[in-house]
Design a protein around this motif. Structure first.
Motif, mmCIF file in Angstrom:
data_model
loop_
_atom_site.group_PDB
_atom_site.id
_atom_site.type_symbol
_atom_site.label_atom_id
_atom_site.label_comp_id
_atom_site.label_asym_id
_atom_site.label_seq_id
_atom_site.Cartn_x
_atom_site.Cartn_y
_atom_site.Cartn_z
ATOM 1 N N SER A 277 0.838 -1.189 0.161
ATOM 2 C CA SER A 277 -0.028 0.093 -0.005
ATOM 3 C C SER A 277 0.921 1.325 0.078
ATOM 4 O O SER A 277 2.084 1.129 0.232
ATOM 5 C CB SER A 277 -0.755 0.134 1.153
ATOM 6 N N ILE A 278 0.373 2.373 -0.372
ATOM 7 C CA ILE A 278 1.022 3.773 -0.329
ATOM 8 C C ILE A 278 1.660 4.033 1.128
ATOM 9 O O ILE A 278 2.637 4.482 1.184
ATOM 10 C CB ILE A 278 0.243 4.665 -1.009
ATOM 11 N N PRO A 279 0.894 3.909 2.222
ATOM 12 C CA PRO A 279 1.419 4.320 3.264
ATOM 13 C C PRO A 279 2.468 3.195 3.973
ATOM 14 O O PRO A 279 3.554 3.851 4.431
ATOM 15 C CB PRO A 279 -0.021 3.854 4.344
ATOM 16 N N SER A 280 2.288 2.109 3.266
ATOM 17 C CA SER A 280 3.637 1.102 3.521
ATOM 18 C C SER A 280 4.841 1.384 2.741
ATOM 19 O O SER A 280 5.864 1.448 3.334
ATOM 20 C CB SER A 280 3.383 -0.264 3.257
ATOM 21 N N VAL A 281 4.571 2.058 1.768
ATOM 22 C CA VAL A 281 6.019 2.506 0.709
ATOM 23 C C VAL A 281 6.163 3.744 1.431
ATOM 24 O O VAL A 281 7.593 3.921 1.390
ATOM 25 C CB VAL A 281 5.391 2.782 -0.608
ATOM 26 N N LEU A 282 5.326 4.598 1.976
ATOM 27 C CA LEU A 282 5.920 5.866 2.310
ATOM 28 C C LEU A 282 6.735 5.651 3.795
ATOM 29 O O LEU A 282 7.765 6.263 3.843
ATOM 30 C CB LEU A 282 4.593 6.739 2.743
ATOM 31 N N PHE A 283 6.221 4.615 4.531
ATOM 32 C CA PHE A 283 6.777 4.537 5.906
ATOM 33 C C PHE A 283 8.014 3.733 5.594
ATOM 34 O O PHE A 283 9.092 4.166 6.331
ATOM 35 C CB PHE A 283 5.855 3.560 6.719
ATOM 36 N N ALA A 284 8.347 2.936 4.555
ATOM 37 C CA ALA A 284 9.590 2.082 4.169
ATOM 38 C C ALA A 284 10.615 2.983 3.924
ATOM 39 O O ALA A 284 11.804 3.084 4.095
ATOM 40 C CB ALA A 284 9.166 1.005 3.304
ATOM 41 N N GLY A 285 10.212 3.945 2.717
ATOM 42 C CA GLY A 285 11.154 4.849 2.398
ATOM 43 C C GLY A 285 11.431 5.961 3.225
ATOM 44 O O GLY A 285 12.903 6.400 3.315
ATOM 45 N N GLY A 286 10.618 6.481 4.114
ATOM 46 C CA GLY A 286 10.954 7.452 5.217
ATOM 47 C C GLY A 286 11.848 6.901 6.139
ATOM 48 O O GLY A 286 12.902 7.617 6.506
ATOM 49 N N MET A 287 11.695 5.828 6.714
ATOM 50 C CA MET A 287 12.599 5.057 7.553
ATOM 51 C C MET A 287 13.849 4.593 6.916
ATOM 52 O O MET A 287 14.947 4.987 7.565
ATOM 53 C CB MET A 287 12.001 3.804 8.073
ATOM 54 N N ALA A 288 14.040 4.480 5.789
ATOM 55 C CA ALA A 288 15.361 4.184 5.139
ATOM 56 C C ALA A 288 16.001 5.438 4.934
ATOM 57 O O ALA A 288 17.350 5.355 5.256
ATOM 58 C CB ALA A 288 14.942 3.694 3.680
ATOM 59 N N GLY A 289 15.341 6.419 4.884
ATOM 60 C CA GLY A 289 16.205 7.772 4.895
ATOM 61 C C GLY A 289 16.697 8.083 6.149
ATOM 62 O O GLY A 289 17.730 8.759 6.426
ATOM 63 N N ILE A 290 15.859 7.812 7.391
ATOM 64 C CA ILE A 290 16.321 8.069 8.588
ATOM 65 C C ILE A 290 17.529 7.143 8.814
ATOM 66 O O ILE A 290 18.585 7.494 9.493
ATOM 67 C CB ILE A 290 15.329 7.961 9.690
ATOM 68 N N PHE A 291 17.664 5.837 8.789
ATOM 69 C CA PHE A 291 18.891 5.027 8.580
ATOM 70 C C PHE A 291 19.875 5.533 7.929
ATOM 71 O O PHE A 291 21.031 5.422 8.257
ATOM 72 C CB PHE A 291 18.298 3.431 8.284
#
Length: 370
Positions: A277-291
Protein backbone atom coordinates in the motif's frame (compact mmCIF):
# COMPACT_ATOMS: atom_id res chain seq x y z
CA UNK A 1 -19.37 -35.43 10.93
CA UNK A 2 -17.78 -38.33 9.12
CA UNK A 3 -16.71 -36.13 6.19
CA UNK A 4 -15.48 -33.37 8.54
CA UNK A 5 -13.34 -35.86 10.45
CA UNK A 6 -11.85 -37.20 7.24
CA UNK A 7 -11.16 -33.66 5.99
CA UNK A 8 -9.30 -32.68 9.19
CA UNK A 9 -7.35 -35.93 9.14
CA UNK A 10 -6.30 -35.51 5.50
CA UNK A 11 -5.32 -31.86 6.14
CA UNK A 12 -3.14 -32.91 9.08
CA UNK A 13 -1.37 -35.50 6.93
CA UNK A 14 -0.87 -33.01 4.13
CA UNK A 15 0.55 -30.29 6.39
CA UNK A 16 3.10 -32.53 8.11
CA UNK A 17 4.11 -34.27 4.87
CA UNK A 18 3.79 -37.66 6.54
CA UNK A 19 2.45 -39.34 3.46
CA UNK A 20 5.13 -41.22 1.52
CA UNK A 21 2.89 -42.48 -1.25
CA UNK A 22 0.61 -40.87 -3.78
CA UNK A 23 -2.95 -41.53 -2.59
CA UNK A 24 -5.75 -42.38 -4.92
CA UNK A 25 -7.37 -39.09 -5.80
CA UNK A 26 -10.72 -40.87 -6.15
CA UNK A 27 -10.60 -41.99 -2.52
CA UNK A 28 -13.46 -40.72 -0.28
CA UNK A 29 -11.21 -38.53 1.87
CA UNK A 30 -10.23 -36.44 -1.15
CA UNK A 31 -13.77 -35.78 -2.27
CA UNK A 32 -15.66 -32.71 -1.16
CA UNK A 33 -19.12 -31.77 -2.40
CA UNK A 34 -18.57 -28.04 -1.78
CA UNK A 35 -15.15 -27.57 -3.42
CA UNK A 36 -13.96 -28.71 -6.82
CA UNK A 37 -10.59 -30.56 -6.81
CA UNK A 38 -7.63 -28.51 -8.05
CA UNK A 39 -4.58 -30.14 -9.67
CA UNK A 40 -1.20 -29.15 -8.22
CA UNK A 41 1.45 -30.25 -10.70
CA UNK A 42 4.56 -29.37 -8.65
CA UNK A 43 3.59 -31.12 -5.42
CA UNK A 44 6.11 -33.93 -4.87
CA UNK A 45 5.37 -35.58 -1.56
CA UNK A 46 1.63 -35.16 -1.43
CA UNK A 47 -1.39 -35.98 -3.53
CA UNK A 48 -1.43 -34.92 -7.16
CA UNK A 49 -4.90 -33.50 -6.83
CA UNK A 50 -6.10 -31.69 -3.74
CA UNK A 51 -9.08 -29.55 -2.91
CA UNK A 52 -8.94 -25.75 -3.14
CA UNK A 53 -8.98 -25.64 0.65
CA UNK A 54 -5.88 -27.85 0.75
CA UNK A 55 -4.20 -25.63 -1.85
CA UNK A 56 -4.80 -22.58 0.34
CA UNK A 57 -3.35 -24.51 3.29
CA UNK A 58 -0.22 -25.30 1.27
CA UNK A 59 0.23 -21.65 0.29
CA UNK A 60 -0.12 -20.47 3.88
CA UNK A 61 2.60 -22.92 5.00
CA UNK A 62 5.15 -21.91 2.37
CA UNK A 63 8.47 -20.89 3.82
CA UNK A 64 9.53 -17.22 3.46
CA UNK A 65 12.20 -18.31 0.99
CA UNK A 66 9.58 -20.01 -1.21
CA UNK A 67 7.39 -16.90 -1.12
CA UNK A 68 10.40 -14.70 -2.02
CA UNK A 69 11.24 -16.94 -5.00
CA UNK A 70 7.70 -16.52 -6.26
CA UNK A 71 7.93 -12.75 -5.91
CA UNK A 72 11.33 -12.53 -7.58
CA UNK A 73 9.97 -14.38 -10.63
CA UNK A 74 7.26 -11.79 -10.97
CA UNK A 75 9.72 -8.84 -10.89
CA UNK A 76 13.12 -9.47 -12.52
CA UNK A 77 15.76 -6.84 -11.83
CA UNK A 78 16.09 -4.22 -14.57
CA UNK A 79 18.90 -1.66 -14.06
CA UNK A 80 17.51 0.48 -16.91
CA UNK A 81 14.09 0.73 -15.27
CA UNK A 82 15.84 1.57 -12.01
CA UNK A 83 17.67 4.36 -13.87
CA UNK A 84 14.53 6.12 -15.12
CA UNK A 85 12.44 5.49 -12.00
CA UNK A 86 15.28 6.64 -9.75
CA UNK A 87 15.53 9.95 -11.60
CA UNK A 88 11.85 10.64 -11.01
CA UNK A 89 12.19 9.65 -7.35
CA UNK A 90 15.08 12.07 -6.94
CA UNK A 91 13.02 14.99 -8.23
CA UNK A 92 10.29 14.13 -5.71
CA UNK A 93 12.91 14.06 -2.95
CA UNK A 94 14.25 17.54 -3.72
CA UNK A 95 10.85 19.20 -3.75
CA UNK A 96 9.88 17.56 -0.46
CA UNK A 97 13.16 17.98 1.42
CA UNK A 98 15.08 21.05 0.21
CA UNK A 99 13.73 23.57 2.79
CA UNK A 100 15.03 21.49 5.69
CA UNK A 101 18.26 20.81 3.79
CA UNK A 102 18.82 24.58 3.66
CA UNK A 103 18.30 24.80 7.42
CA UNK A 104 20.63 21.84 7.98
CA UNK A 105 23.49 23.43 6.02
CA UNK A 106 23.08 26.81 7.75
CA UNK A 107 23.18 25.16 11.17
CA UNK A 108 26.25 23.12 10.25
CA UNK A 109 28.21 26.06 8.83
CA UNK A 110 27.23 28.93 11.15
CA UNK A 111 30.32 30.70 12.54
CA UNK A 112 31.46 30.21 16.10
CA UNK A 113 30.25 33.19 18.21
CA UNK A 114 32.71 35.58 19.80
CA UNK A 115 32.89 35.80 23.62
CA UNK A 116 29.65 37.31 24.93
CA UNK A 117 27.76 36.76 21.66
CA UNK A 118 25.04 34.24 20.94
CA UNK A 119 24.91 31.72 18.15
CA UNK A 120 23.34 33.02 14.96
CA UNK A 121 20.76 30.20 15.16
CA UNK A 122 19.72 28.65 18.46
CA UNK A 123 18.36 25.54 16.75
CA UNK A 124 16.25 24.14 13.92
CA UNK A 125 13.07 26.06 14.74
CA UNK A 126 14.96 29.32 15.29
CA UNK A 127 16.78 28.96 11.97
CA UNK A 128 13.49 28.23 10.20
CA UNK A 129 11.80 31.30 11.71
CA UNK A 130 14.70 33.66 10.94
CA UNK A 131 15.07 32.39 7.38
CA UNK A 132 11.33 32.72 6.74
CA UNK A 133 11.18 36.20 8.30
CA UNK A 134 14.23 37.54 6.48
CA UNK A 135 13.93 35.85 3.06
CA UNK A 136 10.43 34.41 2.86
CA UNK A 137 9.55 30.97 1.46
CA UNK A 138 11.97 31.59 -1.40
CA UNK A 139 14.84 31.56 1.11
CA UNK A 140 14.00 27.99 2.12
CA UNK A 141 14.38 26.91 -1.51
CA UNK A 142 17.59 28.86 -2.13
CA UNK A 143 20.14 26.90 -4.09
CA UNK A 144 17.56 24.34 -5.27
CA UNK A 145 18.42 24.78 -8.96
CA UNK A 146 21.75 22.97 -8.51
CA UNK A 147 20.30 19.84 -6.88
CA UNK A 148 17.33 19.80 -9.30
CA UNK A 149 19.73 19.85 -12.25
CA UNK A 150 22.02 17.31 -10.64
CA UNK A 151 19.53 15.18 -8.75
CA UNK A 152 17.77 13.60 -11.72
CA UNK A 153 20.92 12.03 -13.18
CA UNK A 154 22.30 11.48 -9.68
CA UNK A 155 19.37 9.43 -8.38
CA UNK A 156 19.01 7.78 -11.77
CA UNK A 157 22.65 6.64 -11.50
CA UNK A 158 22.15 5.77 -7.80
CA UNK A 159 19.22 3.42 -8.43
CA UNK A 160 20.90 2.10 -11.59
CA UNK A 161 23.99 1.26 -9.52
CA UNK A 162 21.87 -0.53 -6.95
CA UNK A 163 20.04 -2.52 -9.63
CA UNK A 164 23.33 -3.36 -11.34
CA UNK A 165 24.91 -4.36 -8.02
CA UNK A 166 22.04 -6.75 -7.35
CA UNK A 167 22.11 -8.20 -10.86
CA UNK A 168 25.88 -8.81 -10.76
CA UNK A 169 25.48 -10.90 -7.61
CA UNK A 170 22.74 -13.10 -9.03
CA UNK A 171 23.69 -16.36 -10.69
CA UNK A 172 20.16 -16.79 -12.00
CA UNK A 173 17.31 -14.25 -12.22
CA UNK A 174 15.47 -16.12 -9.46
CA UNK A 175 18.28 -15.87 -6.87
CA UNK A 176 17.26 -14.14 -3.63
CA UNK A 177 19.98 -11.83 -2.34
CA UNK A 178 20.94 -11.77 1.32
CA UNK A 179 21.03 -8.53 3.28
CA UNK A 180 24.88 -8.31 3.13
CA UNK A 181 24.60 -8.64 -0.66
CA UNK A 182 21.99 -5.88 -0.75
CA UNK A 183 24.32 -3.73 1.38
CA UNK A 184 27.16 -4.32 -1.09
CA UNK A 185 24.88 -3.35 -3.99
CA UNK A 186 23.91 -0.19 -2.11
CA UNK A 187 27.56 0.73 -1.55
CA UNK A 188 28.20 0.36 -5.28
CA UNK A 189 25.44 2.88 -5.93
CA UNK A 190 27.21 5.32 -3.57
CA UNK A 191 30.39 5.04 -5.63
CA UNK A 192 28.45 5.66 -8.83
CA UNK A 193 26.80 8.85 -7.58
CA UNK A 194 29.88 10.59 -6.13
CA UNK A 195 31.03 11.96 -9.51
CA UNK A 196 27.72 13.85 -9.82
CA UNK A 197 27.05 14.47 -6.13
CA UNK A 198 30.36 16.13 -5.15
CA UNK A 199 30.18 19.24 -7.42
CA UNK A 200 26.42 19.57 -6.85
CA UNK A 201 26.92 19.53 -3.08
CA UNK A 202 29.75 22.06 -3.31
CA UNK A 203 27.64 24.56 -5.29
CA UNK A 204 24.52 23.99 -3.17
CA UNK A 205 26.34 24.58 0.12
CA UNK A 206 28.00 27.77 -1.12
CA UNK A 207 24.68 29.20 -2.32
CA UNK A 208 22.89 28.21 0.89
CA UNK A 209 25.34 29.90 3.26
CA UNK A 210 25.88 33.14 1.33
CA UNK A 211 22.35 34.39 2.13
CA UNK A 212 22.80 33.79 5.86
CA UNK A 213 26.19 35.54 5.86
CA UNK A 214 24.73 38.64 4.17
CA UNK A 215 27.40 38.60 1.43
CA UNK A 216 26.09 37.78 -2.03
CA UNK A 217 29.09 36.44 -3.90
CA UNK A 218 27.39 34.21 -6.47
CA UNK A 219 24.46 35.23 -8.69
CA UNK A 220 23.38 31.61 -9.18
CA UNK A 221 24.59 28.05 -9.78
CA UNK A 222 26.24 28.76 -13.16
CA UNK A 223 27.96 31.88 -11.83
CA UNK A 224 29.19 29.81 -8.89
CA UNK A 225 30.64 27.18 -11.25
CA UNK A 226 32.36 29.84 -13.36
CA UNK A 227 33.93 31.56 -10.36
CA UNK A 228 35.11 28.30 -8.82
CA UNK A 229 36.64 27.17 -12.11
CA UNK A 230 38.32 30.54 -12.61
CA UNK A 231 39.85 30.43 -9.11
CA UNK A 232 40.87 26.77 -8.75
CA UNK A 233 40.04 24.92 -11.93
CA UNK A 234 38.15 21.64 -11.97
CA UNK A 235 39.69 20.78 -8.62
CA UNK A 236 37.82 23.65 -7.00
CA UNK A 237 34.49 22.38 -8.30
CA UNK A 238 35.19 18.86 -7.01
CA UNK A 239 36.47 19.99 -3.61
CA UNK A 240 35.21 17.58 -0.92
CA UNK A 241 34.93 14.52 -3.20
CA UNK A 242 36.70 12.21 -0.73
CA UNK A 243 34.34 13.26 2.07
CA UNK A 244 31.33 12.81 -0.22
CA UNK A 245 32.56 9.28 -0.94
CA UNK A 246 33.08 8.60 2.78
CA UNK A 247 29.54 9.75 3.43
CA UNK A 248 27.68 8.12 0.56
CA UNK A 249 29.22 4.65 0.27
CA UNK A 250 28.25 3.27 3.72
CA UNK A 251 25.10 5.42 3.91
CA UNK A 252 23.82 4.13 0.55
CA UNK A 253 24.39 0.57 1.69
CA UNK A 254 22.27 1.24 4.77
CA UNK A 255 19.70 3.14 2.71
CA UNK A 256 18.80 0.36 0.31
CA UNK A 257 19.24 -2.50 2.78
CA UNK A 258 16.87 -0.96 5.31
CA UNK A 259 14.30 -0.22 2.58
CA UNK A 260 14.37 -3.80 1.28
CA UNK A 261 14.19 -5.15 4.83
CA UNK A 262 11.17 -2.99 5.69
CA UNK A 263 9.46 -3.99 2.44
CA UNK A 264 9.91 -7.66 3.39
CA UNK A 265 8.53 -6.99 6.86
CA UNK A 266 5.52 -5.04 5.58
CA UNK A 267 4.61 -7.32 2.67
CA UNK A 268 1.76 -9.70 3.64
CA UNK A 269 2.45 -13.43 3.30
CA UNK A 270 1.90 -14.72 -0.21
CA UNK A 271 1.87 -11.26 -1.81
CA UNK A 272 4.38 -9.38 -3.95
CA UNK A 273 6.25 -6.20 -3.01
CA UNK A 274 4.36 -4.58 -5.89
CA UNK A 275 1.15 -4.93 -3.88
CA UNK A 276 2.37 -2.80 -0.95
CA UNK A 277 0.00 0.00 0.00
CA UNK A 278 1.02 3.65 -0.40
CA UNK A 279 1.29 4.19 3.41
CA UNK A 280 3.60 1.14 3.64
CA UNK A 281 5.84 2.46 0.84
CA UNK A 282 5.94 5.90 2.46
CA UNK A 283 6.85 4.40 5.84
CA UNK A 284 9.55 2.12 4.43
CA UNK A 285 11.06 4.95 2.36
CA UNK A 286 10.94 7.45 5.21
CA UNK A 287 12.59 5.07 7.66
CA UNK A 288 15.24 4.16 5.07
CA UNK A 289 16.08 7.87 4.88
CA UNK A 290 16.46 8.04 8.66
CA UNK A 291 18.75 4.98 8.72
CA UNK A 292 20.76 6.49 5.87
CA UNK A 293 21.37 9.80 7.66
CA UNK A 294 22.09 8.15 11.00
CA UNK A 295 25.18 6.72 9.26
CA UNK A 296 25.93 9.73 7.02
CA UNK A 297 25.63 12.80 9.26
CA UNK A 298 29.15 12.92 10.82
CA UNK A 299 30.81 12.77 7.39
CA UNK A 300 28.20 15.24 6.08
CA UNK A 301 29.11 17.80 8.78
CA UNK A 302 32.80 17.51 7.87
CA UNK A 303 31.97 17.78 4.16
CA UNK A 304 29.80 20.90 4.57
CA UNK A 305 32.44 22.63 6.70
CA UNK A 306 35.27 21.69 4.31
CA UNK A 307 33.42 22.64 1.10
CA UNK A 308 32.42 26.09 2.37
CA UNK A 309 35.76 26.98 3.98
CA UNK A 310 38.06 29.58 2.35
CA UNK A 311 40.72 28.16 0.09
CA UNK A 312 43.75 26.94 2.04
CA UNK A 313 42.09 26.90 5.49
CA UNK A 314 42.33 23.12 5.80
CA UNK A 315 45.53 22.06 3.99
CA UNK A 316 45.31 18.46 5.25
CA UNK A 317 41.69 18.03 4.22
CA UNK A 318 39.05 16.45 6.43
CA UNK A 319 41.58 15.57 9.14
CA UNK A 320 42.11 19.25 9.88
CA UNK A 321 38.33 19.82 9.89
CA UNK A 322 37.80 16.92 12.28
CA UNK A 323 40.55 18.05 14.67
CA UNK A 324 39.25 21.63 14.73
CA UNK A 325 35.64 20.65 15.34
CA UNK A 326 36.40 18.15 18.11
CA UNK A 327 38.90 20.48 19.79
CA UNK A 328 36.68 23.57 19.75
CA UNK A 329 33.16 22.16 19.98
CA UNK A 330 33.48 18.54 21.13
CA UNK A 331 32.39 15.27 19.56
CA UNK A 332 28.77 16.43 19.58
CA UNK A 333 29.61 18.93 16.84
CA UNK A 334 29.76 16.01 14.40
CA UNK A 335 25.97 15.77 14.80
CA UNK A 336 25.22 19.43 14.13
CA UNK A 337 21.87 19.85 12.39
CA UNK A 338 20.74 16.39 13.56
CA UNK A 339 17.14 17.50 14.18
CA UNK A 340 16.87 19.23 10.81
CA UNK A 341 18.39 16.21 9.06
CA UNK A 342 15.96 13.76 10.66
CA UNK A 343 12.96 16.04 10.13
CA UNK A 344 13.90 16.24 6.45
CA UNK A 345 14.91 12.59 6.02
CA UNK A 346 11.50 11.01 6.54
CA UNK A 347 9.26 13.09 4.21
CA UNK A 348 11.95 13.57 1.55
CA UNK A 349 12.84 9.89 1.24
CA UNK A 350 9.24 8.78 1.62
CA UNK A 351 8.47 10.97 -1.41
CA UNK A 352 11.53 9.60 -3.23
CA UNK A 353 10.61 5.93 -2.88
CA UNK A 354 6.94 6.56 -3.57
CA UNK A 355 7.95 8.34 -6.79
CA UNK A 356 10.33 5.47 -7.60
CA UNK A 357 7.70 2.77 -7.03
CA UNK A 358 5.06 4.64 -9.05
CA UNK A 359 7.51 5.15 -11.90
CA UNK A 360 8.49 1.46 -11.79
CA UNK A 361 4.84 0.39 -12.04
CA UNK A 362 4.37 2.70 -15.01
CA UNK A 363 7.51 1.36 -16.73
CA UNK A 364 6.48 -2.25 -16.05
CA UNK A 365 3.18 -1.48 -17.76
CA UNK A 366 4.75 0.50 -20.60
CA UNK A 367 7.77 -1.74 -21.31
CA UNK A 368 7.50 -5.04 -19.42
CA UNK A 369 10.51 -6.56 -21.25
CA UNK A 370 12.90 -3.59 -20.80
Amino acid sequence: MYHLTLFIYSSFKLTLNVSTRTPNRDAPEYRCAAVKPVRVHKWVKGPRAVTAAHKHLLQSHRTPAERKVKMSKQQPISPMKNFFAGGFGGVCLVFAGHPLDTIKVRLQTQPKPKPGERLLYAGTIDCFKKTLAKEGVKGLYRGMAAPIIGVTPMFAVCFFGFGLGKKLQQRTPDDILTYPQLFAAGMLSGVFTTAIMAPGERIKCLLQIQASSGEVKYAGPMDCVKQLYRQSGIRGIYKGTALTLMRDVPASGMYFTSYEWLKNVLTPAGKSHNELSIPSVLFAGGMAGIFNWAVAIPADVLKSRFQTAPEGKYPNGFRDVLRELVREEGVGSLYKGFNAVMLRAFPANAACFLGFECAMKFLNWLAPDL
